[in-house]
Each structure stands twice: as C-alpha cells, then as structure tokens.
Scaffold this motif. Structure first.
Motif, PDB file in Angstrom:
ATOM      1  N   THR A   1       1.482  -1.463 -13.435  1.00 59.91           N
ATOM      2  CA  THR A   1       1.856  -2.708 -12.771  1.00 59.91           C
ATOM      3  C   THR A   1       3.039  -2.490 -11.843  1.00 59.91           C
ATOM      4  OG1 THR A   1       1.029  -4.014 -14.632  1.00 59.91           O
ATOM      5  CG2 THR A   1       2.617  -5.079 -13.170  1.00 59.91           C
ATOM      6  N   GLU A   2       2.919  -3.061 -10.632  1.00 58.31           N
ATOM      7  CA  GLU A   2       3.955  -2.931  -9.618  1.00 58.31           C
ATOM      8  C   GLU A   2       4.325  -4.308  -9.072  1.00 58.31           C
ATOM      9  OE1 GLU A   2       5.524  -0.257  -8.776  1.00 58.31           O
ATOM     10  OE2 GLU A   2       4.295   1.343  -9.640  1.00 58.31           O
ATOM     11  N   THR A   3       5.351  -4.328  -8.225  1.00 61.82           N
ATOM     12  CA  THR A   3       5.750  -5.553  -7.538  1.00 61.82           C
ATOM     13  C   THR A   3       4.558  -6.153  -6.784  1.00 61.82           C
ATOM     14  OG1 THR A   3       8.004  -4.750  -7.281  1.00 61.82           O
ATOM     15  CG2 THR A   3       7.312  -6.487  -5.788  1.00 61.82           C
ATOM     16  N   ASN A   4       4.431  -7.462  -6.846  1.00 60.73           N
ATOM     17  CA  ASN A   4       3.362  -8.241  -6.203  1.00 60.73           C
ATOM     18  C   ASN A   4       2.093  -8.336  -7.049  1.00 60.73           C
ATOM     19  OD1 ASN A   4       3.918  -9.707  -3.909  1.00 60.73           O
ATOM     20  ND2 ASN A   4       3.652  -7.999  -2.498  1.00 60.73           N
ATOM     21  N   ASP A   5       2.061  -7.676  -8.197  1.00 61.20           N
ATOM     22  CA  ASP A   5       0.892  -7.776  -9.078  1.00 61.20           C
ATOM     23  C   ASP A   5       0.967  -9.065  -9.911  1.00 61.20           C
ATOM     24  OD1 ASP A   5      -0.001  -5.386  -8.133  1.00 61.20           O
ATOM     25  OD2 ASP A   5       0.353  -4.246  -9.976  1.00 61.20           O
ATOM     26  N   THR A   6      -0.204  -9.481 -10.408  1.00 66.81           N
ATOM     27  CA  THR A   6      -0.303 -10.609 -11.336  1.00 66.81           C
ATOM     28  C   THR A   6      -0.860 -10.112 -12.658  1.00 66.81           C
ATOM     29  OG1 THR A   6      -0.792 -12.118  -9.504  1.00 66.81           O
ATOM     30  CG2 THR A   6      -1.286 -12.901 -11.720  1.00 66.81           C
ATOM     31  N   LEU A   7      -0.254 -10.498 -13.755  1.00 66.50           N
ATOM     32  CA  LEU A   7      -0.793 -10.255 -15.091  1.00 66.50           C
ATOM     33  C   LEU A   7      -1.261 -11.594 -15.653  1.00 66.50           C
ATOM     34  CD1 LEU A   7       1.930  -7.850 -16.565  1.00 66.50           C
ATOM     35  CD2 LEU A   7      -0.276  -7.217 -15.575  1.00 66.50           C
ATOM     36  N   TYR A   8      -2.465 -11.598 -16.214  1.00 62.62           N
ATOM     37  CA  TYR A   8      -2.993 -12.878 -16.712  1.00 62.62           C
ATOM     38  C   TYR A   8      -3.657 -12.702 -18.069  1.00 62.62           C
ATOM     39  CZ  TYR A   8      -7.717 -11.321 -15.426  1.00 62.62           C
ATOM     40  OH  TYR A   8      -8.902 -10.633 -15.344  1.00 62.62           O
ATOM     41  N   GLY A   9      -3.681 -13.788 -18.838  1.00 66.58           N
ATOM     42  CA  GLY A   9      -4.431 -13.842 -20.083  1.00 66.58           C
ATOM     43  C   GLY A   9      -5.634 -14.749 -19.895  1.00 66.58           C
ATOM     44  N   GLY A  10      -6.453 -14.845 -20.893  1.00 70.84           N
ATOM     45  CA  GLY A  10      -7.639 -15.695 -20.779  1.00 70.84           C
ATOM     46  C   GLY A  10      -8.797 -14.971 -20.131  1.00 70.84           C
ATOM     47  N   GLN A  11      -9.883 -15.688 -19.947  1.00 72.15           N
ATOM     48  CA  GLN A  11     -11.122 -15.090 -19.461  1.00 72.15           C
ATOM     49  C   GLN A  11     -11.205 -15.051 -17.939  1.00 72.15           C
ATOM     50  OE1 GLN A  11     -13.371 -13.692 -21.640  1.00 72.15           O
ATOM     51  NE2 GLN A  11     -11.722 -14.183 -23.095  1.00 72.15           N
TER      52      GLN A  11
ATOM     53  N   LYS B   1      -0.666 -15.249  -4.998  1.00 71.11           N
ATOM     54  CA  LYS B   1      -0.580 -14.726  -3.626  1.00 71.11           C
ATOM     55  C   LYS B   1       0.651 -13.834  -3.470  1.00 71.11           C
ATOM     56  CE  LYS B   1      -3.092 -18.631  -1.685  1.00 71.11           C
ATOM     57  NZ  LYS B   1      -3.042 -19.867  -0.887  1.00 71.11           N
ATOM     58  N   GLU B   2       0.442 -12.691  -2.823  1.00 73.13           N
ATOM     59  CA  GLU B   2       1.497 -11.683  -2.717  1.00 73.13           C
ATOM     60  C   GLU B   2       2.600 -12.093  -1.740  1.00 73.13           C
ATOM     61  OE1 GLU B   2      -1.719 -11.042  -2.237  1.00 73.13           O
ATOM     62  OE2 GLU B   2      -2.378  -9.411  -3.553  1.00 73.13           O
ATOM     63  N   ILE B   3       3.745 -11.479  -1.928  1.00 79.74           N
ATOM     64  CA  ILE B   3       4.866 -11.612  -0.994  1.00 79.74           C
ATOM     65  C   ILE B   3       4.533 -10.798   0.252  1.00 79.74           C
ATOM     66  CG2 ILE B   3       7.328 -11.158  -0.640  1.00 79.74           C
ATOM     67  CD1 ILE B   3       7.505 -11.129  -3.802  1.00 79.74           C
ATOM     68  N   GLN B   4       4.757 -11.372   1.422  1.00 79.67           N
ATOM     69  CA  GLN B   4       4.563 -10.654   2.676  1.00 79.67           C
ATOM     70  C   GLN B   4       5.912 -10.095   3.134  1.00 79.67           C
ATOM     71  OE1 GLN B   4       1.413 -10.199   3.967  1.00 79.67           O
ATOM     72  NE2 GLN B   4       0.842 -11.240   2.050  1.00 79.67           N
ATOM     73  N   TYR B   5       6.025  -8.777   3.118  1.00 77.84           N
ATOM     74  CA  TYR B   5       7.285  -8.136   3.494  1.00 77.84           C
ATOM     75  C   TYR B   5       7.284  -7.776   4.981  1.00 77.84           C
ATOM     76  CZ  TYR B   5       8.256  -7.685  -1.486  1.00 77.84           C
ATOM     77  OH  TYR B   5       8.495  -7.955  -2.807  1.00 77.84           O
ATOM     78  N   PRO B   6       8.455  -7.782   5.628  1.00 77.57           N
ATOM     79  CA  PRO B   6       8.507  -7.439   7.057  1.00 77.57           C
ATOM     80  C   PRO B   6       8.241  -5.959   7.290  1.00 77.57           C
ATOM     81  CG  PRO B   6      10.720  -7.735   6.171  1.00 77.57           C
ATOM     82  CD  PRO B   6       9.774  -8.136   5.080  1.00 77.57           C
ATOM     83  N   ALA B   7       7.741  -5.647   8.479  1.00 77.63           N
ATOM     84  CA  ALA B   7       7.490  -4.256   8.856  1.00 77.63           C
ATOM     85  C   ALA B   7       8.825  -3.535   9.048  1.00 77.63           C
ATOM     86  CB  ALA B   7       6.678  -4.212  10.144  1.00 77.63           C
ATOM     87  N   PRO B   8       8.827  -2.211   8.923  1.00 77.44           N
ATOM     88  CA  PRO B   8      10.065  -1.448   9.149  1.00 77.44           C
ATOM     89  C   PRO B   8      10.589  -1.638  10.562  1.00 77.44           C
ATOM     90  CG  PRO B   8       8.393  -0.074   8.101  1.00 77.44           C
ATOM     91  CD  PRO B   8       7.708  -1.343   8.506  1.00 77.44           C
ATOM     92  N   ARG B   9      11.910  -1.588  10.699  1.00 78.33           N
ATOM     93  CA  ARG B   9      12.535  -1.671  12.023  1.00 78.33           C
ATOM     94  C   ARG B   9      12.951  -0.305  12.539  1.00 78.33           C
ATOM     95  NH1 ARG B   9      16.796  -6.511  11.336  1.00 78.33           N
ATOM     96  NH2 ARG B   9      17.230  -5.342   9.428  1.00 78.33           N
ATOM     97  N   ILE B  10      13.105   0.654  11.641  1.00 81.21           N
ATOM     98  CA  ILE B  10      13.345   2.032  12.082  1.00 81.21           C
ATOM     99  C   ILE B  10      12.424   2.956  11.297  1.00 81.21           C
ATOM    100  CG2 ILE B  10      15.758   1.548  12.645  1.00 81.21           C
ATOM    101  CD1 ILE B  10      16.549   3.236  10.199  1.00 81.21           C
TER     102      ILE B  10
END
Length: 709
Positions: free
Chosen positions: A374-384, A390-399
C-alpha cells in the motif's frame, strides 16, 4: 485514550506562508489543552511538529506533521504543513483529508505569495476555511492591512470574528461573535473576560451587525429570522457561519499571538463549536460513482494520504477513515491492486510520538506500520464491494535533472532509495530515458532537491551528482534528395551483395503521392518517438526481390534511431526505393539492410537536414510591477510571448519557449520576483532550431561523442 465519535472529531490543516507561525500555533494549542507541559520553539528545535533532523538543520518545516489535541470533549486533529511551495505535495495531501483549513497569516506581512499558491488548492478542493492573523503582539503588525489582503484574496465574504486593540497598554482582542473583550497579561495565557469598552462599542456593533448579515445570507430560514427579529442570537450566528463555511462562501477571520498564547483557546473553541466535521462536508463520491457513506456502521474504507519511511520503524502509513470503523487486526483489501493487508497496529501520531489505539471511527486520522502493498493515494476497504477514493492530483515537476551515484557501485542502492523517496513524496518523479540513457529526477525546486539529496546522504548513505539533462532533439529534412549505396563483401565462401537506390522527401500530413514512380506498395509507420516514416516500394523489373524490402526498411529505421547530426531520432520522412541490384548467391537480408541504411544516410545528409527542438507552452503568473523584468528574461531565452491577461493584481504571461532554455528557470524566476511568481509548462510541439544555434548544438554533440569514445 478516549475514542471519539464522528461528530466530535474535527480535522484542521494549518497552512500559510513560510514564517507565518503555523508550527508555533500548533505547539501552543497542544499546550493550551494540557497535552504538553511546556511549549517548545522552532529556534530551540524542540517542537512536537518539527521533529525531523533536516527540519532542525534548516530551521523550516519540510514534512506535514499530524498531531492531535483535545478540547472540551472534542478531538482536534491538526496537520501542520510546510510553508514553502517546494513542499507543495505535503500541503495538497493534507488539504485533501482536512475538514477545515486554518490559513495562518503573518500580521506583519499580510497575504504573501505562498498564501496565494496554497489558496488555489484550497479552492480546488472547496474546503471550509478560516483565517488567523498571527503576531498581533508585534509592533509592526497591521491587522487591518492583513484583513484587507485577505479580502483581496477571497472577496468580500471574509468577515471579522475578532480584532485586536490595545487598551491601557494591554493587548486585548474584541470578539464580535460573543461581544466580549479578552484582556491578556503581558506574558499571555488565560485572558480576563470583560465587557466591550465604550470607546470600541461603535466599531464592535458595526462588525457584529455585519457578521449577523453574513451569517443570515447563507440560509433561508436564518434570513427569515433576521428579517423578523432584526438580529440573530449567538447560536443562530454559529449555524449560519458553519453553513457559509460549508458552502465555501464565508471565511471567518481571527487574531492571535501564537508565541504568547493569546487567543488560541478561543480559536479552539470555535473549531469545536462551528468548524465542520467530516460527516458535515458535501457528499463525496467514489471512483465507482457511489456516494461514500460517512457513518460508523458503513463498510470500512481508509484513504492513504501520506507515507513515511523511517529507519527505525520502516514504512509508516497515514490514513483518514472515510467510512465505517477500523479495529486492530482488521483485514482490508487494496482497491488499486487487490492485495489484502492486515492492520496489526493502530496509532494516533503526535509528531514522532505514537499512541496506540484499538479502534478509530469515521472521520478520524490515524497511522499504521509495515503495510506491504500500500502506497500514498491507495484505498483500503472492507466488505464485499470495492470502494476507491479519488486520488490526489499532484503538480508536475518544475525542475528536472539527471541523477547518478558518485560511486557507480551504488547504482542499485540509489535506485532503491529514490523509490522510497518517491513513495514518501509523489511530487518527486523518477524516470529513466531510454533515448538519452539517463536517470532523471523531477521535483519542485532547488530547495526540494537539496532536501532529497540530504535524505540520500544522511538516511540512505548514497552520494549522488546532478546535471543538466540532455535535450531530446529530433532531426528531419527540408528538401528532396537521392541516395545510392552498393554493399559488396567477399570473404572466402558466400559473400555479401546489395545495391539500393532511393529518394527521400519531407513528409507532412495530407501531402500528395510521389510523382514519377511506379508505386507497388506503401507502408506507413507511426514512430515511437513521434512523427512518421512512409516507405514506398517503387521497384520495377524485379531488380530487387520483395523479400529484401523488409531488410531495407530495417536499415532505414536503424539510421532514424541515431540521426547523423546529433544522434537524435529522425522523423517525418518518406522514402521511395526505386532501383538496385542483387546477386543470386551473395545477396541476403544483412546486405540489403546495410545498403539501405547507407543509401538513406547519404540522402539524408544531402537533403538540408534540420534539427528540431521541443517547444513548451509556458504560463507565468507574475505581479504587475514585475512583468517587465520577467518578459525581458523570457525574451533572452528565445520565448515568444503569445498573450498577456490580467488577474487581480497579477499578469498571466503565455508564451512558447524552447525546452533547452528552461534549465534553471525556476531558480531565476524566484530570484527575479522574490518568490512572488509561479509558472507551469507543458509540451507543445517540435520546431526547427535556428541555423546558428543548430551549428553550435551539432558541434557540441560531436565533441561529446568523441569524448565518450
């Protein structure tokens, strides 16, 4: 530790420009609630929030730090974020899981560029927001100017809940919601509650009436009450303020001295009573299109918003409980990869301190250790049924720079370390360019890169070097040309023989078929690196067998993967193979591949070859008074200004610029504008390099190739 229900949990995110006092405010709130016995300071490097070694070394916040405090039967989760936009990923992920954003303003400076950058993300997530003007005790604090700068940022819906005054030399705060005066001792702490003095009655009444009107505007029932009674009571005002915050239409403004603990208790009381809880926010929908049921009885879902890799603990995973409840030893499924994770431990994190808990309910923020898949932006769920947040949208690199280990034996070690750094901070992008044969690291600025390098050296024990990455040029032609090559090789037994005659032309979309040739076949190839190769079989009389045309094509493609000018990819060419010779015994595929490659190379060099460079669309947001110097700098970088538009007191410059001219731009722009300008860029097209520039680039490439040999 007490387990709080979802209605008594408030998640607040402290944001603000560097030096505005977020860390000090968080420390004071923990002290005010009695969770710590003495307040640390940033200068003494002993705050709960800034506990990482690099934060102590640099004297700045680098990581978003979850904390918690308890105040009047409410649990307040605080995430203290960095103030510099080099660490924007930490800020964005915190805003994503916060219920209310506390935007801390330095009372000496007002709204700064860092505040404006962060506001764009608050606005994107539509988060309820309040403002806190800090350092009201400072001689240079100007509360009214700070308030006016807030109004410029958010509009007329900023409203004063409090304002500071000095009465008989004592620092006081007048609260126009409660209509009380709080008088503080010189050392701060618990205030004396007093009636508002006659000298301030007119100002306080006017602000109180304004607050009543703003609160009533957000709800029809409250508006009717207001029309009937001419006012609202305190509870009705709180209700209207909360509705306005939830609609992102009302922005309460408070004032404090975090350093002297003035006004922090009242701020916590407002967070308890008025700031929305997670269950009160606007409905949120999963990627499956279903509304997330924010109740304790719903199936469990956790959203992973932060990951830390610590040498003594391993992977620490921070999450928000989006629905249901989580207990120790629960098994949850990762919605992104289908892997099952066991939550062996649950913690509340206060900086580096961990407090074990057995259960967390919806709306709460917690942490666990050593998840495997499991990493950042993942969802863990229980049940069937799968639940995917919805994931976090990170900005593109500037350098972007190349990164290599100083010791080549550390290459694998460097790769593993960079993977962990990316896992911890998704705004760090690691990639390998098959074209330039370089490992690339992208980040948000030079300071960001410096902290990455610190981690490599001090945590992972790897020394690395960084250089300017190669520009991925393309080569093409501008006129038709013919080429011929005879490959003949005799060495004992069977020899090699192949002769190829061909013509090449520049290709463009929609061009007519070539004239003067008997076209017997045509193959269009969309090149992996962009552009096209169009190959025509124009052989007559069977001088070359059909089976050798595939070999000729391979030879042509081989040259196109390593262009004669700079070794760059060739694009947008069409080739007519119209003549040649073969030998009944000595001809074979390799012979015609070699002949085709050399015939194409000869024709290419005679077709006025041109270098194409990647062009970016660049957008720069710059204060009006600094436009001239920014435009001058852009023009020196061969930029073409496409247009200028106004936005408040900013100018938006839109231009196209060669990618080769963007190296170091982030640092130079920050220097030119004292950090007040921002920019974004994206690939636009390939365009012809000016002749004098092409000559310089070709010479440099030839020199590099000789050096490598």
């Amino acid at each position: 530790m007490q387990v709080y229900d979802d209605k008594h949990i408030k998640n607040v995110v402290f944001v603000g420009a560097h030096g505005s006092g977020k860390t000090t405010l968080a420390e004071t709130m923990l002290f005010e609630a009695g969770l710590i016995n003495r307040r640390g300071t940033v200068e003494d490097k002993n705050t709960v929030s800034d506990h990482h070694e690099i934060e102590h070394e640099r004297g700045i916040s680098v990581f978003a730090t979850p904390l918690h405090t308890e105040w009047r039967n409410y649990k307040i989760n605080i995430i203290d974020t960095p103030g510099l936009d080099d660490f924007i990923g930490e800020i964005i992920s915190s805003i994503r899981v916060g219920d209310t954003v506390v935007n801390v303003i330095d009372g000496k400076q007002g709204v700064e560029i860092g505040t404006e950058i962060i506001w764009n993300y608050i606005d994107t997530y539509n988060r309820p927001t309040l403002f806190v003007v800090n350092q009201i005790d400072h001689v240079n604090c100007d509360f009214n100017e700070s308030f006016n700068s807030i109004k410029k940022l958010v509009g007329n819906n900023a409203v004063k809940i409090q304002y500071p005054v000095k009465i008989e030399g004592a620092q006081c705060i007048i609260d126009v919601l409660k209509m009380k005066l709080y008088k503080f001792k010189p050392e701060g702490g618990k205030p004396e509650k007093l009636p508002i003095p006659e000298s301030e009655q007119e100002t306080a009444n006017a602000l109180h009436n304004e607050l009543v009107e703003k609160a009533a505007e957000n709800d029809e029932n409250l508006m009717e009450l207001y029309f009937d009674k001419g006012t609202l009571n305190e509870d009705e005002m709180r209700q209207g303020i909360k509705i306005g915050m939830l609609q992102h239409q009302l922005f309460p403004v408070f004032c404090v001295s975090a350093l002297l603990d003035m006004g922090t208790g009242r701020l916590m009381g407002f967070i308890d009573n008025v700031a929305p809880a997670a269950s009160e926010l606007k409905p949120e929908y999963s990627k499956e299109g279903k509304e997330i049921d924010r109740t304790p009885d719903a199936p469990t879902s956790l959203f992973i918003f932060k990951t830390l890799h610590q040498p003594n603990l391993g992977q620490v995973t921070f999450f928000k409980v989006m629905s249901g409840e989580i207990n120790t030893n629960d098994k949850l499924t990762n919605a992104q990869n289908g892997e099952v994770e066991t939550i062996n431990q649950l913690f509340i994190m206060d900086g580096k301190e961990r407090k074990s808990v057995q259960k967390l309910t919806v709306g709460d923020i917690g942490a666990t250790l050593k998840l495997k898949h499991t990493e950042t932006n993942d969802t863990l769920y229980g049940g069937q049924e799968s639940i995917t947040i919805k994931e976090i949208q990170y900005p593109a690199p500037r350098i972007t720079k190349t990164v290599n280990p100083t010791n080549q034996n550390d290459e694998e070690k460097l790769t593993e370390a960079l993977k962990k750094i990316h896992s911890q901070d998704p705004t760090v992008e690691i990639s390998y360019s098959n074209e330039s044969k370089e490992m690339l690291i992208g980040c948000q600025g030079e300071l960001h890169l410096a902290t990455i390098n610190w981690a490599l050296e001090n945590i992972y024990g790897v020394q690395a070097s960084y250089k300017k990455p190669k520009i991925l040029y393309r080569e093409t032609i501008v006129k038709p040309s013919r080429g011929f090559y005879k490959h003949k090789k005799q060495s004992g037994g069977a020899g090699q023989f192949g002769e190829v005659h061909l013509k090449i032309e520049p290709w463009y979309e929609g061009m007519p078929e070539p004239e003067g040739f008997n076209i017997r076949g045509k193959e269009e190839i969309d090149l992996n690196w962009g552009g096209k190769l169009v190959m025509y079989n124009c052989i007559v009389g069977g001088v070359i067998d059909q089976r050798y045309l595939t070999a000729i094509l391979k030879g042509v493609l081989e040259v196109m993967e390593n262009g004669p000018l700079t070794g760059s990819f060739i694009r947008d060419v069409r080739v007519m193979v119209y003549d040649g010779k073969m030998h009944s015994v000595d001809s074979n595929d390799i012979s015609f591949k070699i002949a085709g490659a050399n015939a194409f190379k000869e024709a290419f060099l005679n077709a006025n070859p041109k270098l194409l460079e990647p062009i970016l669309e660049l957008e720069v947001k710059v204060p009006e008074e600094m436009v001239g110097s920014v435009m001058t700098d852009l023009q020196s970088r061969r930029a073409l200004i496409q247009g200028v538009t106004s936005l408040d007191h900013y100018q938006i410059l839109k231009c196209t610029i060669p990618a080769a001219e963007m190296y170091g731009y982030s640092t130079d722009l920050r220097s030119l504008t004292q950090g007040k300008a921002t920019f974004s860029s994206k690939f636009s097209s390939y365009q012809t390099v000016p002749a004098n520039t092409q000559e310089i680039i070709v010479k440099e490439c030839k020199s590099e190739q000789l050096t490598e040999v």
